[in-house]
Design a protein around this motif. Structure first.
Motif, mmCIF file in Angstrom:
data_model
loop_
_atom_site.group_PDB
_atom_site.id
_atom_site.type_symbol
_atom_site.label_atom_id
_atom_site.label_comp_id
_atom_site.label_asym_id
_atom_site.label_seq_id
_atom_site.Cartn_x
_atom_site.Cartn_y
_atom_site.Cartn_z
ATOM 1 N N PRO A 1 -14.598 -8.732 -4.554
ATOM 2 C CA PRO A 1 -14.657 -10.031 -5.731
ATOM 3 C C PRO A 1 -15.713 -9.235 -6.421
ATOM 4 O O PRO A 1 -15.435 -9.722 -7.951
ATOM 5 N N GLU A 2 -16.937 -8.789 -6.416
ATOM 6 C CA GLU A 2 -17.509 -7.904 -7.888
ATOM 7 C C GLU A 2 -17.247 -7.703 -8.700
ATOM 8 O O GLU A 2 -17.712 -7.291 -9.747
ATOM 9 N N GLU A 3 -16.124 -6.715 -8.180
ATOM 10 C CA GLU A 3 -15.520 -5.650 -9.381
ATOM 11 C C GLU A 3 -14.559 -5.420 -9.844
ATOM 12 O O GLU A 3 -13.803 -7.098 -9.172
ATOM 13 N N SER A 4 -14.012 -5.100 -10.558
ATOM 14 C CA SER A 4 -12.419 -6.231 -11.687
ATOM 15 C C SER A 4 -11.474 -6.120 -9.992
ATOM 16 O O SER A 4 -11.050 -4.797 -9.561
ATOM 17 N N PRO A 5 -10.503 -6.911 -10.818
ATOM 18 C CA PRO A 5 -9.022 -7.077 -9.696
ATOM 19 C C PRO A 5 -8.507 -5.684 -9.254
ATOM 20 O O PRO A 5 -8.044 -5.113 -10.191
ATOM 21 N N GLU A 6 -8.127 -5.337 -8.615
ATOM 22 C CA GLU A 6 -7.529 -3.804 -8.159
ATOM 23 C C GLU A 6 -7.037 -3.372 -6.912
ATOM 24 O O GLU A 6 -7.333 -4.098 -5.658
ATOM 25 N N ASN A 7 -6.004 -3.373 -6.727
ATOM 26 C CA ASN A 7 -5.159 -3.032 -5.028
ATOM 27 C C ASN A 7 -4.244 -1.993 -5.162
ATOM 28 O O ASN A 7 -3.664 -1.601 -6.251
ATOM 29 N N ALA A 8 -4.512 -1.228 -3.415
ATOM 30 C CA ALA A 8 -3.766 -0.822 -4.202
ATOM 31 C C ALA A 8 -2.796 -0.351 -2.550
ATOM 32 O O ALA A 8 -3.206 -0.420 -1.393
ATOM 33 N N ALA A 9 -1.547 0.158 -2.345
ATOM 34 C CA ALA A 9 -1.051 0.010 -0.993
ATOM 35 C C ALA A 9 -0.264 1.251 -1.054
ATOM 36 O O ALA A 9 0.497 1.863 -1.424
ATOM 37 N N PHE A 10 0.381 1.913 0.264
ATOM 38 C CA PHE A 10 0.658 3.263 0.398
ATOM 39 C C PHE A 10 1.909 2.893 0.619
ATOM 40 O O PHE A 10 1.864 2.784 2.866
ATOM 41 N N LEU A 11 2.751 2.963 0.152
ATOM 42 C CA LEU A 11 4.242 2.204 0.795
ATOM 43 C C LEU A 11 5.019 3.500 0.966
ATOM 44 O O LEU A 11 5.498 4.520 0.139
ATOM 45 N N PHE A 12 6.232 3.176 1.910
ATOM 46 C CA PHE A 12 7.577 3.737 2.328
ATOM 47 C C PHE A 12 8.631 3.006 2.142
ATOM 48 O O PHE A 12 8.449 1.433 2.858
ATOM 49 N N ILE A 13 9.828 3.352 0.888
ATOM 50 C CA ILE A 13 10.774 1.948 0.749
ATOM 51 C C ILE A 13 11.799 3.187 0.593
ATOM 52 O O ILE A 13 12.279 3.760 0.042
#
Length: 95
Positions: free
Chosen positions: A67-79
């Protein structure tokens, strides 16, 4: 000369003081239905397959920042989607 050394010393340790990514068990995704224009938010556990329309999505890994860092999310996806013959057609694989 000492001031330059102290400034460099502080900068080196300030850059290295980064929090580790947090591994998540569930990927929260959003999909846009182009026909109706509606956005749907859905959750898929990592390693399992979820469906959005004719598209199947499998998250392999998912990370977020503290929470103290800039919000950034990442996901490795198979679509992928299934053809009329029942075969999987890969549409995307990556982060």
């Amino acid at each position: 000369m000492r001031r330059i050394f102290y400034v460099l010393f502080i900068l080196i340790f300030a850059v290295g003081a980064r929090a580790a990514d947090i591994r998540m068990d569930i990927a929260v995704l959003r999909g846009l239905d182009k026909v109706t224009g509606r956005i749907k938010t859905f959750s898929i556990p990592v390693g399992q397959t979820g469906q959005f329309g004719r598209t199947y999505i499998t998250p392999d890994s998912c990370y977020t920042k503290p929470p103290e860092e800039s919000p950034e999310n990442a996901a490795f996806l198979f679509i992928y989607e299934k053809s009329l013959k029942g075969e999987n057609i890969e549409l995307f694989k990556g982060w």
